[in-house]
Design a protein around this motif. Structure first.
Motif, mmCIF file in Angstrom:
data_model
loop_
_atom_site.group_PDB
_atom_site.id
_atom_site.type_symbol
_atom_site.label_atom_id
_atom_site.label_comp_id
_atom_site.label_asym_id
_atom_site.label_seq_id
_atom_site.Cartn_x
_atom_site.Cartn_y
_atom_site.Cartn_z
ATOM 1 N N ILE A 214 -3.782 5.875 -1.013
ATOM 2 C CA ILE A 214 -4.444 5.786 0.242
ATOM 3 C C ILE A 214 -4.496 6.635 0.776
ATOM 4 O O ILE A 214 -3.656 8.105 0.493
ATOM 5 C CB ILE A 214 -2.790 5.195 1.174
ATOM 6 N N THR A 215 -6.135 7.107 1.483
ATOM 7 C CA THR A 215 -6.341 8.696 1.502
ATOM 8 C C THR A 215 -5.862 8.475 3.664
ATOM 9 O O THR A 215 -6.289 7.664 4.254
ATOM 10 C CB THR A 215 -7.659 8.203 1.264
ATOM 11 N N GLN A 216 -5.757 9.654 3.568
ATOM 12 C CA GLN A 216 -5.235 9.910 5.093
ATOM 13 C C GLN A 216 -5.448 11.310 4.803
ATOM 14 O O GLN A 216 -5.097 12.142 4.337
ATOM 15 C CB GLN A 216 -3.530 9.645 4.899
ATOM 16 N N ASP A 217 -6.626 11.471 5.688
ATOM 17 C CA ASP A 217 -6.917 13.207 5.949
ATOM 18 C C ASP A 217 -7.227 13.255 4.353
ATOM 19 O O ASP A 217 -8.200 12.847 3.959
ATOM 20 C CB ASP A 217 -6.445 13.705 6.589
ATOM 21 N N ASP A 218 -6.461 14.613 4.411
ATOM 22 C CA ASP A 218 -6.973 15.514 3.764
ATOM 23 C C ASP A 218 -5.688 14.798 1.787
ATOM 24 O O ASP A 218 -5.978 16.148 1.124
ATOM 25 C CB ASP A 218 -7.513 16.976 3.285
ATOM 26 N N SER A 219 -5.340 13.848 2.037
ATOM 27 C CA SER A 219 -4.099 13.564 1.278
ATOM 28 C C SER A 219 -4.127 12.183 0.653
ATOM 29 O O SER A 219 -5.235 11.137 1.227
ATOM 30 C CB SER A 219 -2.467 13.758 2.160
ATOM 31 N N VAL A 220 -3.976 12.293 -0.634
ATOM 32 C CA VAL A 220 -3.841 10.810 -1.110
ATOM 33 C C VAL A 220 -2.564 10.271 -1.413
ATOM 34 O O VAL A 220 -1.931 11.282 -2.039
ATOM 35 C CB VAL A 220 -4.295 11.446 -2.964
ATOM 36 N N HIS A 221 -2.058 9.457 -0.767
ATOM 37 C CA HIS A 221 -0.646 8.734 -1.470
ATOM 38 C C HIS A 221 -0.731 7.656 -2.500
ATOM 39 O O HIS A 221 -1.596 7.172 -2.587
ATOM 40 C CB HIS A 221 -0.411 8.509 -0.038
ATOM 41 N N THR A 222 0.160 7.380 -3.392
ATOM 42 C CA THR A 222 0.016 6.424 -4.387
ATOM 43 C C THR A 222 1.133 6.205 -4.394
ATOM 44 O O THR A 222 2.079 6.910 -3.817
ATOM 45 C CB THR A 222 -0.407 7.490 -5.669
ATOM 46 N N VAL A 223 1.416 5.002 -4.525
ATOM 47 C CA VAL A 223 2.424 3.796 -4.626
ATOM 48 C C VAL A 223 2.359 2.741 -5.276
ATOM 49 O O VAL A 223 1.402 2.142 -5.768
ATOM 50 C CB VAL A 223 2.954 3.592 -3.215
ATOM 51 N N VAL A 224 3.715 2.100 -5.500
ATOM 52 C CA VAL A 224 3.809 0.317 -6.241
ATOM 53 C C VAL A 224 4.109 -0.323 -5.484
ATOM 54 O O VAL A 224 5.424 -0.443 -5.577
ATOM 55 C CB VAL A 224 3.743 0.916 -7.969
ATOM 56 N N CYS A 225 3.529 -1.492 -4.739
ATOM 57 C CA CYS A 225 3.627 -2.286 -3.744
ATOM 58 C C CYS A 225 3.520 -3.309 -4.342
ATOM 59 O O CYS A 225 2.259 -3.686 -5.163
ATOM 60 C CB CYS A 225 2.756 -2.056 -2.377
ATOM 61 N N SER A 226 4.063 -4.269 -4.383
ATOM 62 C CA SER A 226 3.940 -6.395 -4.200
ATOM 63 C C SER A 226 2.614 -6.615 -3.298
ATOM 64 O O SER A 226 2.303 -7.978 -4.372
ATOM 65 C CB SER A 226 5.159 -6.819 -4.484
ATOM 66 N N THR A 227 2.625 -6.308 -2.221
ATOM 67 C CA THR A 227 2.224 -7.527 -0.961
ATOM 68 C C THR A 227 1.519 -6.302 -0.219
ATOM 69 O O THR A 227 2.790 -5.455 0.055
ATOM 70 C CB THR A 227 2.797 -8.386 -0.732
ATOM 71 N N ALA A 228 0.671 -7.078 0.704
ATOM 72 C CA ALA A 228 0.202 -6.432 2.291
ATOM 73 C C ALA A 228 -0.018 -7.267 3.078
ATOM 74 O O ALA A 228 -0.548 -8.404 2.713
ATOM 75 C CB ALA A 228 -1.288 -5.761 2.087
ATOM 76 N N TRP A 229 0.359 -7.116 4.334
ATOM 77 C CA TRP A 229 0.861 -7.867 5.385
ATOM 78 C C TRP A 229 -0.196 -7.330 6.745
ATOM 79 O O TRP A 229 0.247 -6.146 6.801
ATOM 80 C CB TRP A 229 2.091 -8.887 5.767
ATOM 81 N N ALA A 230 -0.825 -8.413 6.977
ATOM 82 C CA ALA A 230 -1.740 -7.766 8.151
ATOM 83 C C ALA A 230 -1.142 -8.204 9.669
ATOM 84 O O ALA A 230 -1.079 -9.700 9.558
ATOM 85 C CB ALA A 230 -3.137 -8.131 8.476
ATOM 86 N N PHE A 231 -0.936 -7.079 10.272
ATOM 87 C CA PHE A 231 -0.824 -8.308 12.308
ATOM 88 C C PHE A 231 -1.855 -7.363 12.994
ATOM 89 O O PHE A 231 -1.484 -8.201 14.344
ATOM 90 C CB PHE A 231 0.432 -6.759 12.322
ATOM 91 N N THR A 232 -2.943 -7.259 12.276
ATOM 92 C CA THR A 232 -4.085 -7.715 13.639
ATOM 93 C C THR A 232 -5.690 -7.614 13.042
ATOM 94 O O THR A 232 -5.595 -7.662 11.705
ATOM 95 C CB THR A 232 -5.013 -6.179 14.099
ATOM 96 N N GLU A 233 -5.879 -8.371 13.411
ATOM 97 C CA GLU A 233 -7.747 -9.152 13.261
ATOM 98 C C GLU A 233 -9.088 -7.925 13.756
ATOM 99 O O GLU A 233 -9.026 -8.428 14.541
ATOM 100 C CB GLU A 233 -7.408 -10.344 13.134
ATOM 101 N N SER A 234 -9.842 -8.114 12.978
ATOM 102 C CA SER A 234 -11.148 -7.145 13.134
ATOM 103 C C SER A 234 -11.960 -8.281 13.893
ATOM 104 O O SER A 234 -11.801 -9.244 13.245
ATOM 105 C CB SER A 234 -11.874 -6.339 12.506
ATOM 106 N N LYS A 235 -12.944 -7.657 14.493
ATOM 107 C CA LYS A 235 -14.134 -8.758 15.040
ATOM 108 C C LYS A 235 -14.784 -7.944 15.111
ATOM 109 O O LYS A 235 -15.512 -8.497 15.838
ATOM 110 C CB LYS A 235 -14.000 -9.126 16.461
ATOM 111 N N GLY A 236 -15.349 -7.274 14.248
ATOM 112 C CA GLY A 236 -16.548 -6.504 14.602
ATOM 113 C C GLY A 236 -16.938 -5.270 15.608
ATOM 114 O O GLY A 236 -15.681 -4.598 15.850
ATOM 115 N N ILE A 237 -17.916 -5.425 16.110
ATOM 116 C CA ILE A 237 -17.737 -4.439 17.342
ATOM 117 C C ILE A 237 -17.003 -4.669 18.452
ATOM 118 O O ILE A 237 -16.812 -4.057 19.326
ATOM 119 C CB ILE A 237 -19.462 -4.184 17.906
ATOM 120 N N GLU A 238 -16.297 -4.988 18.876
ATOM 121 C CA GLU A 238 -15.666 -6.014 19.577
ATOM 122 C C GLU A 238 -14.089 -5.063 19.289
ATOM 123 O O GLU A 238 -13.905 -5.541 18.080
ATOM 124 C CB GLU A 238 -15.815 -7.803 19.606
ATOM 125 N N PRO A 239 -14.061 -5.668 20.674
ATOM 126 C CA PRO A 239 -11.846 -4.981 19.334
ATOM 127 C C PRO A 239 -11.079 -5.562 19.178
ATOM 128 O O PRO A 239 -11.720 -7.269 19.373
ATOM 129 C CB PRO A 239 -11.343 -4.850 21.636
#
Length: 480
Positions: A214-239
Motif C-alpha cells: 500500500i502506497t501512501q504519500d512517500d511511504s510504502v506499507h507491506t502486510v500479509v492479508c487474506s481478504t479485502a472488502w469494499a464499502f463504496t462503489e465508484s461511478k466513473g466521474i460521478e460521485p
C-alpha cells in the motif's frame, strides 16, 4: 495704586457620570460597529455572496498536484496573503488534476505490518560551500549544484546518474564561474551539461512473505492479508455511492496486490483504507526478494499483470475517475487570505508537491464546478460561510442599532440647564433638579428659619442669586 483685581474662574458644575458615561459608551459602539460593517463588507459579505452563487459542488472531490511554479509579478496566484492588493513577490502557481474519490475498503486477517518511509528532502538544508573563501572547496567530492561559487552537495541525499563532459574548472581559481551542476573531485570540477536524474537514498523495502503493498504519500506499507472488502462503489466521474460490504479480493498463491490510498487506519488484525485507487495484481516472481529499494519499487509498479477489478467499480485506475486533467488551484474563491499568519507558505508546502525526483504528489480534497475546468478551490464550505455571514451581519448591526437608538433616547430625555449641567427630565427623585428642592417647614406651615427664609419653591432661585452676590462682595473686600 490699588491691587490688581483677579478674575474669578467660571464655576463649572460637575456633570452626572451616568449620563456622560452612557453617551460616551454609545458613541464608541456606534463608531466601532460602523467601521466593522465597512471592513466586513470586503472581508465577509462580498466573499459570501460569491460563494452562494459560485455553483461549486458541496461534496469534495480529490485533487492531485501535477505542476508547481514560483514566479514574480504574476497575473494570478494560488494564494496571496492580503486580498486588497494584487499578487506580487511570493507568487505560487499550482496546477492539479481533479477526480472523484476512490474506494473505501478494509483488509482483514492481516499480519506482519511494516512501514518504510522515504520522505521528500529539502535541498535548502544542505550545507553550502563558499568557494570564494580561500581553499574551502579544495576537498569537494560528488555532484554539486553551484551558483556564483556557492555550492551544495547533492550527493548527500541523491544518487545521481550523470555524465560530466563539460568544461573543467578549478574551484580555487575559477570560483566565480561555478554556476550549474558539477562533478567535483578535490578542486577539479567538471560541468554536467546534459539533463540527468537522481534517486533518493531510501531504506530498503522488506518483501519477504508480503502479499499486499500500500502506497501512501512517500511511504510504502507491506502486510500479509487474506481478504479485502469494499464499502463504496465508484461511478466513473460521478460521485461514488456507499454499499454493503463486499469482498473484492482474496489472497491467492503467487499473487501480490498493490493499491494506493490517501489515508490508512491500522487495527490489530485489519487495515482500513480511504480513497484507494490503482488496484493491480502482480506475480510474485516480479517482486525482488528479500528486499528492494524505492527505485526498484517504482519500476515494478509498471509491470502489473491485470487490474483488481476490470469493471472499474472497486479500486479503479485513477484515469477512470478523472473529471478535469488540468486546472488552476486556489486556496479559496478569492485566492487570498487576510489573516497575515503565513497561511500561503504552509499551503504551498502541503499542496505544492508535484512529484519531482520520484516523490509523492500532493493529494487533497478540493471542490470544483461542473461547468468550468479553469479553477478548483481547496476551501469551500457553505455551512461555515453562512454561519460566518450571519454572525458578521447580526452582531455589528444590532450593536449599531441599539447604540443609535440609545443616543436618540438620551437626546430626548436629557436637558441642559442655565448652569450648563445635564439633567434627566423624566428621572424621579433627581436631587440635582432645582424644581425638586423644597425648604423644611414646621408643622404650622411657617418658615423654619424665620421670616427671611423663602418658603416657596418659586423664590429659591432669587434666594440663591442673592447669596451669590453677597459672597462676591465679601470676596472683593478681602482683596482690597
Amino acid at each position: 495704586m490699588g491691587k490688581k483685581r483677579k478674575c474669578k474662574p467660571p464655576v463649572i458644575p460637575q456633570q452626572d457620570k451616568r449620563i456622560c458615561g452612557s453617551i460616551c459608551f454609545c458613541q464608541m459602539v456606534v463608531v466601532f460597529s460602523s467601521v466593522s460593517l465597512i471592513y466586513l463588507t470586503v472581508a465577509v459579505y462580498i466573499p459570501s455572496y460569491k460563494a452562494f452563487h459560485s455553483g461549486y459542488e458541496t461534496t469534495p472531490a480529490m485533487c492531485q498536484t501535477i505542476n508547481t511554479s514560483l514566479i514574480n509579478n504574476c497575473s494570478w496566484a494560488s494564494c496571496s496573503e492580503w486580498c486588497l492588493t494584487k499578487a506580487s513577490g511570493f507568487c505560487p502557481q499550482i496546477h492539479v488534476t481533479t477526480r472523484q474519490n476512490g474506494t473505501d475498503l478494509e483488509l482483514r486477517n492481516c499480519t506482519r505490518f511494516t512501514t518504510i518511509a522515504c520522505p521528500q528532502v529539502t535541498t535548502d538544508k544542505l550545507k553550502r560551500y563558499n568557494c570564494n573563501n580561500g581553499t574551502e572547496c579544495a576537498t569537494l567530492s560528488g555532484v554539486f549544484n553551484c551558483s556564483l561559487g556557492h555550492c551544495r552537495n547533492f550527493s548527500e541525499i541523491y544518487q545521481c546518474h550523470h555524465r560530466a563532459d563539460g568544461a573543467v574548472l578549478d574551484s580555487d581559481k575559477d570560483n566565480t564561474k561555478l554556476t550549474g551542476f558539477f562533478e567535483c573531485k578535490g578542486s577539479r570540477c567538471v560541468k554536467i551539461k546534459r539533463h540527468f536524474s537522481c534517486d533518493r537514498y531510501c531504506p530498503a523495502i522488506n518483501t519477504n512473505f508480503s502479499n499486499v503493498y500500500i502506497t501512501q504519500d512517500d511511504s510504502v506499507h507491506t502486510v500479509v492479508c487474506s481478504t479485502a472488502w469494499a464499502f463504496t462503489e465508484s461511478k466513473g466521474i460521478e460521485p461514488r455511492v456507499e454499499i454493503d460490504e463486499k469482498m473484492i479480493w482474496e489472497a491467492k498463491y503467487g499473487e501480490v496486490l498493490m493499491i494506493s490510498c490517501h489515508h490508512l487506519k491500522h487495527n490489530s488484525s485489519s487495515i482500513r483504507g480511504f480513497d484507494c485507487v490503482n488496484g493491480t495484481i502482480y506475480n510474485t516472481t516480479e517482486i525482488p526478494r528479500p528486499s528492494m529499494n524505492f527505485t526498484q519499487f517504482w519500476r515494478v509498479r509498471n509491470k502489473w499483470r491485470h487490474l483488481l477489478d476490470p469493471t472499474h467499480r472497486y479500486v479503479p485506475p485513477q484515469a477512470t475517475l478523472t473529471i478535469f486533467n488540468h486546472s488552476r488551484l486556489f486556496i479559496n474563491l478569492d485566492g487570498c487570505v487576510n489573516t497575515l499568519r503565513g497561511e500561503c507558505r504552509e499551503f504551498l508546502q502541503t499542496n505544492g508537491r508535484d512529484g519531482r525526483n520520484q516523490t509523492a504528489q500532493s493529494r487533497f480534497p478540493c471542490f470544483y464546478n461542473k461547468n468550468s475546468s479553469e479553477r478548483v478551490v481547496a476551501r469551500y464550505n457553505l455551512n461555515t460561510t453562512w454561519r460566518q455571514f450571519v454572525i458578521a451581519a447580526t452582531v455589528p448591526s444590532v450593536l449599531f442599532v441599539v447604540s443609535f437608538l440609545t443616543l436618540c433616547i438620551i437626546m430626548q430625555s436629557v436637558s441642559v440647564g442655565d448652569d450648563t449641567k445635564m439633567r434627566c427630565k423624566y428621572c424621579l427623585g433627581n436631587s440635582d433638579d432645582p424644581d425638586s428642592l423644597t425648604t423644611p417647614t414646621d408643622s404650622g406651615g411657617g418658615a423654619a428659619n424665620g421670616a427671611g427664609v423663602p418658603s416657596r419653591r418659586g423664590d429659591l432661585t432669587a434666594s440663591h442669586t442673592y447669596e451669590t452676590d453677597i459672597n462676591l462682595i465679601l470676596h472683593a473686600l478681602n482683596e482690597q
